[in-house]
Design a protein around this motif. Structure first.
Motif, short mmCIF file in Angstrom:
data_model
loop_
_atom_site.label_atom_id
_atom_site.label_comp_id
_atom_site.label_asym_id
_atom_site.label_seq_id
_atom_site.Cartn_x
_atom_site.Cartn_y
_atom_site.Cartn_z
N THR A 199 3.58 -45.22 31.37
CA THR A 199 3.76 -45.71 29.99
C THR A 199 4.62 -46.96 29.96
O THR A 199 4.44 -47.82 29.11
CB THR A 199 4.39 -44.62 29.11
N GLY A 200 5.56 -47.06 30.91
CA GLY A 200 6.48 -48.19 30.89
C GLY A 200 5.94 -49.46 31.53
O GLY A 200 6.35 -50.56 31.16
N ARG A 201 5.00 -49.31 32.48
CA ARG A 201 4.56 -50.48 33.22
C ARG A 201 3.04 -50.65 33.31
O ARG A 201 2.56 -51.70 33.71
CB ARG A 201 5.13 -50.43 34.65
N ASN A 202 2.27 -49.64 32.97
CA ASN A 202 0.81 -49.77 33.04
C ASN A 202 0.13 -49.92 31.69
O ASN A 202 -0.99 -50.42 31.59
CB ASN A 202 0.20 -48.56 33.77
N VAL A 203 0.80 -49.45 30.62
CA VAL A 203 0.23 -49.53 29.28
C VAL A 203 0.65 -50.83 28.62
O VAL A 203 1.82 -51.22 28.67
CB VAL A 203 0.69 -48.33 28.42
N ASP A 204 -0.32 -51.50 28.01
CA ASP A 204 -0.04 -52.72 27.24
C ASP A 204 1.06 -52.41 26.21
O ASP A 204 0.94 -51.46 25.44
CB ASP A 204 -1.33 -53.15 26.53
N PRO A 205 2.14 -53.19 26.18
CA PRO A 205 3.24 -52.91 25.24
C PRO A 205 2.80 -52.90 23.78
O PRO A 205 3.50 -52.33 22.93
CB PRO A 205 4.23 -54.05 25.50
N LEU A 234 -4.09 -43.73 21.47
CA LEU A 234 -4.86 -44.18 20.32
C LEU A 234 -6.04 -45.06 20.72
O LEU A 234 -6.77 -45.56 19.86
CB LEU A 234 -3.97 -44.98 19.35
N ASP A 235 -6.21 -45.23 22.03
CA ASP A 235 -7.23 -46.14 22.55
C ASP A 235 -7.91 -45.47 23.74
O ASP A 235 -7.24 -44.98 24.66
CB ASP A 235 -6.57 -47.46 22.96
N GLU A 236 -9.25 -45.46 23.76
CA GLU A 236 -9.98 -44.76 24.81
C GLU A 236 -9.76 -45.40 26.18
O GLU A 236 -9.70 -44.70 27.20
CB GLU A 236 -11.46 -44.70 24.48
N GLU A 237 -9.64 -46.73 26.24
CA GLU A 237 -9.38 -47.38 27.52
C GLU A 237 -8.02 -47.00 28.07
O GLU A 237 -7.87 -46.78 29.29
CB GLU A 237 -9.49 -48.90 27.37
N VAL A 238 -7.03 -46.93 27.21
CA VAL A 238 -5.70 -46.49 27.65
C VAL A 238 -5.77 -45.05 28.14
O VAL A 238 -5.19 -44.69 29.18
CB VAL A 238 -4.68 -46.63 26.50
N ARG A 239 -6.49 -44.23 27.43
CA ARG A 239 -6.63 -42.83 27.82
C ARG A 239 -7.22 -42.71 29.22
O ARG A 239 -6.70 -41.96 30.07
CB ARG A 239 -7.54 -42.12 26.80
N GLU A 240 -8.30 -43.44 29.49
CA GLU A 240 -8.95 -43.37 30.80
C GLU A 240 -8.02 -43.90 31.90
O GLU A 240 -7.98 -43.35 33.01
CB GLU A 240 -10.24 -44.18 30.78
N MET A 241 -7.29 -44.95 31.61
CA MET A 241 -6.36 -45.51 32.59
C MET A 241 -5.27 -44.50 32.94
O MET A 241 -4.92 -44.31 34.11
CB MET A 241 -5.74 -46.80 32.05
N VAL A 242 -4.73 -43.83 31.93
CA VAL A 242 -3.68 -42.85 32.16
C VAL A 242 -4.19 -41.71 33.03
O VAL A 242 -3.51 -41.26 33.97
CB VAL A 242 -3.12 -42.32 30.82
N ALA A 244 -6.55 -41.74 35.28
CA ALA A 244 -6.69 -42.21 36.66
C ALA A 244 -5.34 -42.41 37.33
O ALA A 244 -5.13 -42.00 38.48
CB ALA A 244 -7.50 -43.51 36.68
N ARG A 245 -4.41 -43.03 36.62
CA ARG A 245 -3.10 -43.33 37.21
C ARG A 245 -2.29 -42.07 37.47
O ARG A 245 -1.53 -42.00 38.45
CB ARG A 245 -2.32 -44.27 36.29
N MET A 246 -2.42 -41.05 36.61
CA MET A 246 -1.68 -39.81 36.83
C MET A 246 -2.04 -39.20 38.18
O MET A 246 -1.17 -38.76 38.94
CB MET A 246 -1.96 -38.81 35.71
N ALA A 247 -3.33 -39.17 38.48
CA ALA A 247 -3.76 -38.61 39.76
C ALA A 247 -3.22 -39.44 40.92
O ALA A 247 -2.73 -38.89 41.92
CB ALA A 247 -5.28 -38.54 39.81
N GLU A 248 -3.31 -40.78 40.79
CA GLU A 248 -2.82 -41.66 41.87
C GLU A 248 -1.33 -41.47 42.10
O GLU A 248 -0.87 -41.35 43.25
CB GLU A 248 -3.12 -43.12 41.53
N VAL A 249 -0.56 -41.47 41.03
CA VAL A 249 0.89 -41.37 41.15
C VAL A 249 1.29 -40.02 41.75
O VAL A 249 2.08 -39.94 42.71
CB VAL A 249 1.56 -41.57 39.77
N ALA A 250 0.75 -38.93 41.18
CA ALA A 250 1.15 -37.60 41.63
C ALA A 250 0.74 -37.35 43.08
O ALA A 250 1.55 -36.87 43.90
CB ALA A 250 0.53 -36.54 40.72
N GLU A 251 -0.48 -37.69 43.42
CA GLU A 251 -0.97 -37.42 44.77
C GLU A 251 -0.24 -38.26 45.82
O GLU A 251 0.10 -37.76 46.91
CB GLU A 251 -2.48 -37.69 44.84
N ASN A 252 0.03 -39.51 45.52
CA ASN A 252 0.67 -40.38 46.51
C ASN A 252 2.16 -40.10 46.67
O ASN A 252 2.70 -40.19 47.78
CB ASN A 252 0.43 -41.84 46.16
#
Length: 387
Positions: free
Chosen positions: A222-228, A261-269, A271-279
């Motif tokens: 939320t702090g660095r991947n989501v458009d402010p 509130l945005d489907e693109e943000v939802r999809e990005m989150v 994907a990134r959750m899996a990357e962050v947690a797994e790595n």
């Protein structure tokens, strides 16, 4: 405030209906008594058609107007919440651990009031479909009714809903075109390390430490991947692990919610959750599995229908009491499923002071019922005027 005179005349009846529903709360899809009460009232009003069991315990009633025309849908939710009511009201909940803490008893009452008036006057063309929905509070009753073919069966062309809003000035209307309420998703992350004696941590892989690192890492999304300029809430609300002070547990579990509130943000989150947690887990010699469950989608008001809903609200409350640029809310609402299938709008009605929604001291303000019922009626009569 020009509410409809006839509705004002039976305001006391509406109070009785609402307080009866309040005393007899039901959760989720278990809205059998509430649905039966609704059906009883609708029959006494003389509506033309009543169908039950839609979306398990949902009710749809049809009122026919003057001549052919489209069908407009009006929706109210019926279910309560698993909260213990604390106020000693004369009509306090009679069911331990359950109460109407979100005002669905009032929403149902407002739609019943509109039904009574519309059945008496029929000053419109086409038809009205009155939608009484179960399981808004997390059960997806709106989706269930849609999947049962409600829109197609009753030929619904557009749909409108209303929600009370304590904390906003009495009788004011609040809405916006586009995203109004957030998508609400949930997740669980299972972390697997290697158990060991707490005095010999070098012989294990600490699942608790890894889970804490993942929890911190997720906040970077939320702090660095989501458009402010876009909104996202990622809240970790549960962490479970371990059974003893002297044992490093092999597993840990995180859980929480994501609001967007945005489907693109939802999809990005996602994907990134899996990357962050797994790595992060891999870097510590552990494993992490993300289980992500999509909940209610974003509640998106259609622009033309929102403008229309606002115009109707102005005829009731006045120009200065209608806000068409309210900030989006990160709460969720399963009316979103209906708005995905048909054009329409969802609006908030200011209820004045008092405890907020989902609070054990909350109580619906009966004085706004004639306002909400009048808005429902004027939506119909304005959208489908009689010849």
């Amino acid at each position: 405030m020009p509410i409809i005179n006839r509705i004002a005349e039976f305001h006391d009846d509406m109070k009785e209906w609402r307080q009866h529903i309040h005393m007899n709360p039901e959760l989720g899809y278990d809205c059998h008594e509430t649905a039966a009460f609704v059906v009883e009232k609708l029959k006494s009003f003389g509506v033309d058609r009543i169908e039950t069991g839609i979306g398990k315990t949902g009710v749809v009633a049809i009122i026919e107007g003057q001549g052919d025309g489209p069908t407009i849908g009006l929706r109210a939710d019926m279910d309560a919440l698993p909260i213990q009511e604390v106020r000693d009201l004369p009509y306090k909940s009679k069911v331990e651990g359950k109460m109407h803490a979100c005002g669905h008893d009032g929403h149902t009452t407002m739609l019943l009031g509109a039904a009574r008036y519309l059945a008496e006057t029929r000053n419109f063309t086409g038809k009205v479909a009155l939608i009484f929905q179960p399981a808004e509070e997390g059960g997806g009753g709106g989706l269930a009714m849609c999947e049962d073919g409600m829109m197609e069966t009753f030929g619904i062309d557009q749909v409108y809903g209303i929600h009370n809003h304590p904390g906003e000035a009495f009788g004011t209307f609040h809405m916006r075109a586009g995203p109004l309420m957030a998508a609400a998703d949930t997740f669980e992350i299972d972390v697997t390390g290697l158990g060991a004696h707490a005095a010999m941590p070098h012989k294990g892989v600490d699942s608790v430490l890894v889970a804490c690192q993942i929890a911190q890492g997720l906040q970077m999304i939320t702090g660095r991947n989501v458009d402010p300029l876009k909104s996202c809430v990622l809240s970790i609300t549960t962490i479970h692990s371990g059974t003893a002070h002297n044992v490093i547990p092999e597993t840990a579990k995180l859980g929480g919610t994501v609001r967007t509130l945005d489907e693109e943000v939802r999809e990005m989150v996602i994907a990134r959750m899996a990357e962050v947690a797994e790595n992060i887990a891999k870097a510590h010699g552990a494993k992490a599995e993300v289980k992500y469950e999509r909940g209610y989608p974003v509640t998106v008001n259609h622009p033309a229908e929102t403008d229309f809903a606002a115009g109707v609200a102005r005829t009731i409350s006045g120009e200065d009491k209608v806000d068409t640029d309210v900030a989006p809310m990160m709460g969720a609402e399963d009316f979103s499923y209906m708005l995905e299938r048909r054009p329409g709008a969802y609006v908030f009605l200011g209820a004045g002071g008092g405890a907020g929604l989902h609070h054990p001291e909350y109580d619906f303000n009966d004085e706004i019922s004639p306002i909400g019922a009048s808005w429902f009626v004027k939506v119909v009569e304005t959208a489908q005027p009689a010849a």
